[in-house]
Design an enzyme around this catalytic site. Structure first.
Site, mmCIF file in Angstrom:
data_model
loop_
_atom_site.group_PDB
_atom_site.id
_atom_site.type_symbol
_atom_site.label_atom_id
_atom_site.label_comp_id
_atom_site.label_asym_id
_atom_site.label_seq_id
_atom_site.Cartn_x
_atom_site.Cartn_y
_atom_site.Cartn_z
ATOM 1 N N ARG A 284 5.577 -0.601 11.210
ATOM 2 C CA ARG A 284 4.543 0.135 11.960
ATOM 3 C C ARG A 284 3.681 -0.786 12.817
ATOM 4 N NH1 ARG A 284 4.952 2.405 7.154
ATOM 5 N NH2 ARG A 284 3.033 1.488 6.403
ATOM 6 N N GLU B 175 1.892 -6.599 -6.273
ATOM 7 C CA GLU B 175 1.301 -6.257 -7.567
ATOM 8 C C GLU B 175 2.338 -6.506 -8.681
ATOM 9 O OE1 GLU B 175 -0.207 -2.319 -7.609
ATOM 10 O OE2 GLU B 175 -1.109 -2.543 -9.606
HETATM 11 N N1 LIG Z 1 -2.503 3.060 2.335
HETATM 12 C C1 LIG Z 1 -1.587 2.641 3.222
HETATM 13 N N2 LIG Z 1 -1.186 3.444 4.222
HETATM 14 C C2 LIG Z 1 -0.260 3.025 5.116
HETATM 15 N N3 LIG Z 1 0.301 1.812 5.082
HETATM 16 C C3 LIG Z 1 -0.084 0.967 4.106
HETATM 17 C C4 LIG Z 1 -1.025 1.334 3.142
HETATM 18 N N4 LIG Z 1 -1.213 0.306 2.293
HETATM 19 C C5 LIG Z 1 -0.434 -0.676 2.726
HETATM 20 N N5 LIG Z 1 0.269 -0.278 3.816
HETATM 21 C C6 LIG Z 1 1.296 -1.043 4.515
HETATM 22 O O1 LIG Z 1 1.490 -2.239 3.779
HETATM 23 C C7 LIG Z 1 1.133 -3.380 4.532
HETATM 24 C C8 LIG Z 1 -0.207 -3.935 4.141
HETATM 25 O O2 LIG Z 1 -0.330 -4.046 2.758
HETATM 26 P P1 LIG Z 1 -1.086 -5.306 2.108
HETATM 27 O O3 LIG Z 1 -1.463 -4.829 0.751
HETATM 28 O O4 LIG Z 1 -2.297 -5.620 2.965
HETATM 29 O O5 LIG Z 1 -0.115 -6.424 2.085
HETATM 30 C C9 LIG Z 1 1.062 -2.935 5.985
HETATM 31 O O6 LIG Z 1 2.266 -3.310 6.618
HETATM 32 C C10 LIG Z 1 0.885 -1.441 5.927
HETATM 33 O O7 LIG Z 1 1.714 -0.834 6.882
HETATM 34 O O1 LIG Z 2 7.231 1.108 6.338
HETATM 35 P P1 LIG Z 2 7.123 -0.245 6.958
HETATM 36 O O2 LIG Z 2 8.411 -0.767 7.445
HETATM 37 O O3 LIG Z 2 6.050 -0.287 8.004
HETATM 38 O O4 LIG Z 2 6.700 -1.255 5.844
HETATM 39 P P2 LIG Z 2 5.541 -1.311 4.788
HETATM 40 O O5 LIG Z 2 5.131 0.067 4.419
HETATM 41 O O6 LIG Z 2 6.131 -2.083 3.674
HETATM 42 O O7 LIG Z 2 4.435 -2.027 5.468
#
Ligand SMILES: Nc1ncnc2c1ncn2[C@@H]1O[C@H](COP(=O)(O)O)[C@@H](O)[C@H]1O
Ligand SMILES: O=P(O)(O)OP(=O)(O)O
Length: 170
Positions: A58, A95
Site C-alpha cells: 500500500r 509480535e
Molecule cells: N491497522 C492497520 N491498518 C492498515 N494497515 C496496517 C495496520 N497496522 C499495520 N498496517 C500495515 O503494516 C505496516 C506497518 O506496521 P508496523 O507495525 O508499523 O510495522 C504497514 O505497511 C501498514 O500497511
Molecule cells: O498488504 P500489504 O502488502 O500492504 O502489506 P502489510 O499489510 O503487511 O503492510
C-alpha cells in the site's frame, strides 16, 4: 476536505483484534486522492529528495504519485523473492516471529536523500527496517512519511532518530 471520511475501519482484519485502516475509499475518489497527495507533499516541503522509497504494497500507491510530483525516483521495497535483480535484505521482529524486506542493491547510491513512504505507521517495525535498508546502501533518510499514524502504538519511541511525518494521527 476531511481525509478521515475516506478511510474505512475494518474490525478484525487481517486477524482478530486489528482495526484495519482501509484506504480503498480514498483511492476510489480522485479529488480525495489528489488532496492526500498535497497533504503528504506539504510534509516533505521544499527539501531536496532523490528518491521516494515505497513499502509493499500500500506504500506503492501514494509513493509513486509523490515521486512523480517531486520529479524523483520511486523505489519499491518488497517482500522476499519479488524483486528480480540483486537485492539487499533486512529482517525485523514481529509480535510473533520475524519478517524480511528487500530492496534492489543498485537502487540507492551513497549520499542519496530518501523519503520513505507507507500508508500506515503502526508499531514502527516495518518502517524502521526500511530505514536500515536505505542506510545499508548509503542513503540518507530525510523523512519517514505516512498517511496515517496509530500513535497509541508508540512507534516514535522506536524511531527517535528519524523525522516522522504523518497526515492523520489516530
Ligand atoms: N491497522 C492497520 N491498518 C492498515 N494497515 C496496517 C495496520 N497496522 C499495520 N498496517 C500495515 O503494516 C505496516 C506497518 O506496521 P508496523 O507495525 O508499523 O510495522 C504497514 O505497511 C501498514 O500497511
Ligand atoms: O498488504 P500489504 O502488502 O500492504 O502489506 P502489510 O499489510 O503487511 O503492510
Amino acid at each position: 476536505m476531511q481525509l478521515t471520511e475516506y478511510i474505512r475501519d475494518i474490525q478484525d482484519f487481517p486477524k482478530p483484534g486489528i482495526l484495519f485502516k482501509d484506504i480503498t475509499p480514498l483511492l476510489s475518489n480522485p479529488e480525495a486522492t489528489a488532496h492526500a497527495v498535497e497533504k503528504l507533499l506539504e510534509k516533505i516541503g521544499d527539501q531536496q529528495v532523490d528518491a521516494i522509497v515505497g513499502i509493499e504494497s500500500r506504500g506503492f500507491f501514494f509513493g509513486t504519485l509523490l515521486a512523480q510530483k517531486l520529479n524523483c525516483a520511486f523505489i519499491p521495497v518488497r517482500k522476499p523473492n519479488k524483486l528480480p535483480a540483486q537485492t539487499t535484505s533486512q529482517t525485523y521482529a514481529l509480535e510473533y516471529g520475524e519478517d524480511t524486506l528487500e530492496i534492489h542493491t543498485d537502487a540507492i547510491k551513497k549520499g542519496d536523500k530518501v523519503v520513505i513512504h507507507d500508508d500506515v505507521l503502526a508499531t514502527g517495525g516495518t518502517a524502521n527496517a526500511v530505514c536500515k535498508l536505505v542506510e545499508k546502501l548509503g542513503g540518507e533518510v530525510m523523512q519517514c512519511n505516512f498517511l496515517m499514524e496509530l500513535s497509541f502504538l508508540e512507534a516514535r519511541k522506536k524511531m527517535e532518530n528519524y523525522n516522522i511525518q504523518s497526515v492523520i494521527t489516530y
